[in-house]
Design a protein around this motif. Structure first.
Motif, short mmCIF file in Angstrom:
data_model
loop_
_atom_site.label_atom_id
_atom_site.label_comp_id
_atom_site.label_asym_id
_atom_site.label_seq_id
_atom_site.Cartn_x
_atom_site.Cartn_y
_atom_site.Cartn_z
N GLY A 1 0.82 -1.20 0.00
CA GLY A 1 0.00 0.00 0.00
C GLY A 1 0.86 1.25 0.00
N VAL A 2 0.31 2.34 0.51
CA VAL A 2 1.04 3.60 0.56
C VAL A 2 0.82 4.27 1.91
CG1 VAL A 2 1.02 4.03 -1.93
CG2 VAL A 2 -0.84 4.89 -0.53
N TRP A 3 1.76 5.11 2.27
CA TRP A 3 1.68 5.85 3.51
C TRP A 3 2.07 7.28 3.22
CZ3 TRP A 3 5.96 6.18 7.60
CH2 TRP A 3 5.50 6.81 8.74
N PHE A 4 1.20 8.21 3.58
CA PHE A 4 1.45 9.63 3.42
C PHE A 4 1.62 10.23 4.81
CE2 PHE A 4 -1.62 8.35 0.11
CZ PHE A 4 -0.85 8.55 -1.02
N SER A 5 2.75 10.90 5.03
CA SER A 5 2.92 11.53 6.34
C SER A 5 3.60 12.89 6.15
CB SER A 5 3.75 10.65 7.28
OG SER A 5 5.07 10.58 6.84
N GLU A 6 3.34 13.76 7.10
CA GLU A 6 3.93 15.09 7.08
C GLU A 6 4.41 15.44 8.48
OE1 GLU A 6 1.28 18.01 5.25
OE2 GLU A 6 0.26 16.33 4.27
N GLU A 7 5.53 16.10 8.54
CA GLU A 7 6.08 16.58 9.82
C GLU A 7 6.31 18.08 9.75
OE1 GLU A 7 9.63 14.79 11.27
OE2 GLU A 7 8.79 12.77 11.24
N LYS A 8 6.14 18.73 10.88
CA LYS A 8 6.49 20.15 11.01
C LYS A 8 7.13 20.32 12.37
CE LYS A 8 3.20 22.32 7.97
NZ LYS A 8 1.95 23.03 7.81
N GLY A 9 8.32 20.89 12.38
CA GLY A 9 9.03 21.12 13.63
C GLY A 9 9.33 19.83 14.37
N GLY A 10 9.60 18.76 13.63
CA GLY A 10 9.91 17.48 14.25
C GLY A 10 8.71 16.75 14.83
N ARG A 11 7.51 17.21 14.49
CA ARG A 11 6.29 16.62 15.03
C ARG A 11 5.38 16.17 13.90
NH1 ARG A 11 1.89 19.20 18.86
NH2 ARG A 11 1.35 17.26 19.88
N ASP A 12 4.77 14.99 14.04
CA ASP A 12 3.83 14.49 13.04
C ASP A 12 2.59 15.38 13.00
OD1 ASP A 12 4.46 12.25 11.46
OD2 ASP A 12 4.31 10.93 13.20
N VAL A 13 2.24 15.86 11.81
CA VAL A 13 1.00 16.63 11.67
C VAL A 13 0.01 15.92 10.77
CG1 VAL A 13 2.09 18.87 12.14
CG2 VAL A 13 1.97 18.03 9.78
N SER A 14 0.43 14.80 10.18
CA SER A 14 -0.46 14.01 9.33
C SER A 14 0.16 12.64 9.10
CB SER A 14 -0.66 14.73 7.99
OG SER A 14 -1.47 13.96 7.13
N SER A 15 -0.67 11.60 9.17
CA SER A 15 -0.22 10.24 8.89
C SER A 15 -1.41 9.46 8.35
CB SER A 15 0.32 9.58 10.16
OG SER A 15 0.70 8.26 9.89
N ARG A 16 -1.32 9.07 7.07
CA ARG A 16 -2.43 8.38 6.43
C ARG A 16 -1.91 7.12 5.73
NH1 ARG A 16 -1.82 13.21 4.94
NH2 ARG A 16 -1.82 12.83 2.70
N ALA A 17 -2.37 5.96 6.19
CA ALA A 17 -1.91 4.68 5.65
C ALA A 17 -3.03 4.00 4.88
CB ALA A 17 -1.44 3.78 6.79
N TYR A 18 -2.70 3.50 3.68
CA TYR A 18 -3.67 2.83 2.83
C TYR A 18 -3.13 1.47 2.42
CZ TYR A 18 -6.03 7.29 2.42
OH TYR A 18 -6.69 8.44 2.72
N GLY A 19 -3.90 0.44 2.67
CA GLY A 19 -3.53 -0.89 2.24
C GLY A 19 -4.63 -1.48 1.38
N CYS A 20 -4.27 -2.46 0.57
CA CYS A 20 -5.26 -3.12 -0.30
C CYS A 20 -5.31 -4.59 0.02
CB CYS A 20 -4.86 -2.98 -1.77
SG CYS A 20 -4.89 -1.31 -2.38
#
Length: 187
Positions: A126-145
């Motif tokens: 699958g895929v994983w989308f993540s974003e960090e700001k200032g060393g902190r997770d602000v988004s984490s989205r995991a998709y599997g099939c």
């Protein structure tokens, strides 16, 4: 990384015509809401956000319409999941679940799967989308099939032998085994 040995398949008690209803029964009473969505059916509920307790999180199962087919091409499926991600973020945000933290399992329904198609489901992480700001997770989205062979009542996807680069098991199958209570086939 896929370990050596036999691939696991999960038993799903369904007939070729009632796969949506069987997921409704499996998830009933576990806090999931269900709706028709994007030519398919979606089950969703608030989840536990391990990255940021202050932000809402969602656990999702999405069953695209039977007519929506998996291409069995990694690049094509990654692009399709990226498009799904944008739509799902909007949907979950409207439902009060934010849309920045998502664990989503996409369940493609098939009348029958070939050995090569089963292998795709076992190895495509699958895929994983993540974003960090200032060393902190602000988004984490995991998709599997995963693929549901409705004729045999078997579900195939990244199993516990499939791990990410850190060696963690695929979260998607944890949702399936813990929440949908799919049982490994030991035949």
């Amino acid at each position: 990384m896929l370990s050596k040995g036999r691939l696991t398949e999960y038993i799903v008690d369904c007939s070729p015509n009632d796969s949506r209803e069987i997921f409704s029964r499996m998830l009933e009473g576990k806090g999931f809401s269900a709706r028709e969505w994007r030519d398919g059916y979606i089950f969703f509920r608030p989840g536990e956000n391990i990255y940021n307790e202050k932000e809402p999180s969602a656990e999702v199962f999405f069953l695209p319409a039977v007519s929506v087919r998996n291409s069995f091409d990694v690049g094509t499926e990654r692009a399709a999941l990226k498009k799904l991600d944008a739509a799902l973020q909007n949907f979950l945000s409207a439902e009060g679940l934010g849309g920045k933290y998502i664990d989503c399992t996409v369940v493609f329904r098939h009348d029958a799967l070939t050995a090569e198609e089963i292998r795709f489901y076992h190895t495509f992480g699958g895929v994983w989308f993540s974003e960090e700001k200032g060393g902190r997770d602000v988004s984490s989205r995991a998709y599997g099939c995963c693929g549901l062979d409705r004729g045999r009542g078997r579900l195939y996807g990244p199993v516990e032998e499939v791990t990410d680069a850190s060696g963690s098991p695929a979260e998607m199958m944890l949702l399936l085994t813990l929440e949908a209570e799919c049982v490994p086939y030991r035949g």
